[in-house]
Design a protein around this motif. Structure first.
Motif, PDB file in Angstrom:
ATOM      1  N   MET A  44      -4.215  29.540 -42.199  1.00  0.00           N
ATOM      2  CA  MET A  44      -4.015  28.102 -42.327  1.00  0.00           C
ATOM      3  C   MET A  44      -2.576  27.782 -42.705  1.00  0.00           C
ATOM      4  O   MET A  44      -1.964  26.879 -42.140  1.00  0.00           O
ATOM      5  N   VAL A  45      -2.002  28.522 -43.640  1.00  0.00           N
ATOM      6  CA  VAL A  45      -0.626  28.268 -44.061  1.00  0.00           C
ATOM      7  C   VAL A  45       0.338  28.563 -42.908  1.00  0.00           C
ATOM      8  O   VAL A  45       1.278  27.789 -42.656  1.00  0.00           O
ATOM      9  N   ALA A  48      -0.048  25.750 -40.367  1.00  0.00           N
ATOM     10  CA  ALA A  48       0.580  24.525 -40.870  1.00  0.00           C
ATOM     11  C   ALA A  48       2.100  24.620 -40.761  1.00  0.00           C
ATOM     12  O   ALA A  48       2.759  23.642 -40.385  1.00  0.00           O
ATOM     13  N   TRP A  52       4.281  22.176 -38.525  1.00  0.00           N
ATOM     14  CA  TRP A  52       5.354  21.437 -39.187  1.00  0.00           C
ATOM     15  C   TRP A  52       6.655  21.612 -38.421  1.00  0.00           C
ATOM     16  O   TRP A  52       7.376  20.649 -38.167  1.00  0.00           O
ATOM     17  N   SER A 122     -11.954  15.861 -43.203  1.00  0.00           N
ATOM     18  CA  SER A 122     -10.645  15.981 -42.563  1.00  0.00           C
ATOM     19  C   SER A 122      -9.995  14.620 -42.358  1.00  0.00           C
ATOM     20  O   SER A 122      -8.790  14.466 -42.581  1.00  0.00           O
ATOM     21  N   THR A 143      -0.826  16.098 -45.349  1.00  0.00           N
ATOM     22  CA  THR A 143      -2.196  16.429 -44.959  1.00  0.00           C
ATOM     23  C   THR A 143      -2.734  17.587 -45.785  1.00  0.00           C
ATOM     24  O   THR A 143      -3.893  17.565 -46.215  1.00  0.00           O
ATOM     25  N   LEU A 144      -1.908  18.603 -46.031  1.00  0.00           N
ATOM     26  CA  LEU A 144      -2.350  19.725 -46.867  1.00  0.00           C
ATOM     27  C   LEU A 144      -2.641  19.262 -48.303  1.00  0.00           C
ATOM     28  O   LEU A 144      -3.630  19.679 -48.902  1.00  0.00           O
ATOM     29  N   ALA A 147      -5.880  17.418 -48.165  1.00  0.00           N
ATOM     30  CA  ALA A 147      -7.002  18.355 -48.070  1.00  0.00           C
ATOM     31  C   ALA A 147      -7.297  18.983 -49.426  1.00  0.00           C
ATOM     32  O   ALA A 147      -8.468  19.187 -49.786  1.00  0.00           O
TER      33      ALA A 147
END
Length: 190
Positions: A44-45, A48, A52, A122, A143-144, A147
């Motif tokens: 996920m990181v 992202a 980005w 989400s 967004t992170l 979340a």
């Protein structure tokens, strides 16, 4: 159809890869506090970070923001908005597939009911993170953070013993509040 964890492990163990541990810190790290970081979290990181970079450092990212803000103005500026939209939907489909893979790794099995509340969560995370539902404004970092807020909020409700239906109601109220704040910001900035 629900597919059991043992059947997945026997036929397609790569589907459970995202549930495996990437890092496992012991209790000797006071800052981390015994955290268990899975391959899905690392994925996920990385995803992202890639998105980005694409949104902030490429022409395609600027085309996405322009098309989201005002498709007609973007088209008049020379951006192929229909191609941009198709590419965004294809990218969203790929990210959803990766999210499904991460969910399989997280729960270990496959179930049609898994992730039923993920849509509401989400959308709430994106709006809390500062993305406008009307397009043209938003960030991956926001967004992170959104979340994280939604996850902590839902986890806190579960730990407090709130019924699942009331949890859904509370998250729904949270999204209504976030949309109201977004509307207020748009009105004030106009």
């Amino acid at each position: 159809e629900t597919i059991r964890q043992q059947d997945i492990a026997a036929v397609a163990p790569f589907l459970q890869f995202t549930g495996g541990l990437a890092l496992d810190f012991d209790r000797s790290w006071p800052l981390i506090g015994g955290a268990r970081i899975t391959n899905g979290a690392v994925l996920m990181v990385l995803l992202a970070g890639l998105v980005w970079y694409m949104l902030n450092r490429t022409a395609f990212g600027r085309h996405i923001h322009a098309t989201g803000d005002d498709a007609e103005a973007a088209r008049l500026a020379g951006i192929r908005t229909s191609r941009t939209l198709v590419a965004v939907y294809a990218l969203a489909g790929l990210i959803c597939a990766i999210g499904g893979w991460a969910l399989i790794g997280r729960i270990g099995s496959i179930s049609p009911q898994a992730g039923q509340t993920a849509n509401l969560d989400s959308i709430t995370a994106v709006v809390i993170g500062g993305t406008s539902l009307f397009g043209g404004r938003g960030s991956i970092v926001g967004t992170l953070v959104g979340a994280l807020i939604v996850g902590v909020f839902r986890n806190g409700l579960a730990l407090y013993g709130v019924d699942v239906l009331w949890q859904e109601f509370a998250v729904g109220c949270l999204i209504i509040l976030a949309v109201a704040i977004d509307q207020w910001i748009r009105r004030v900035s106009a």
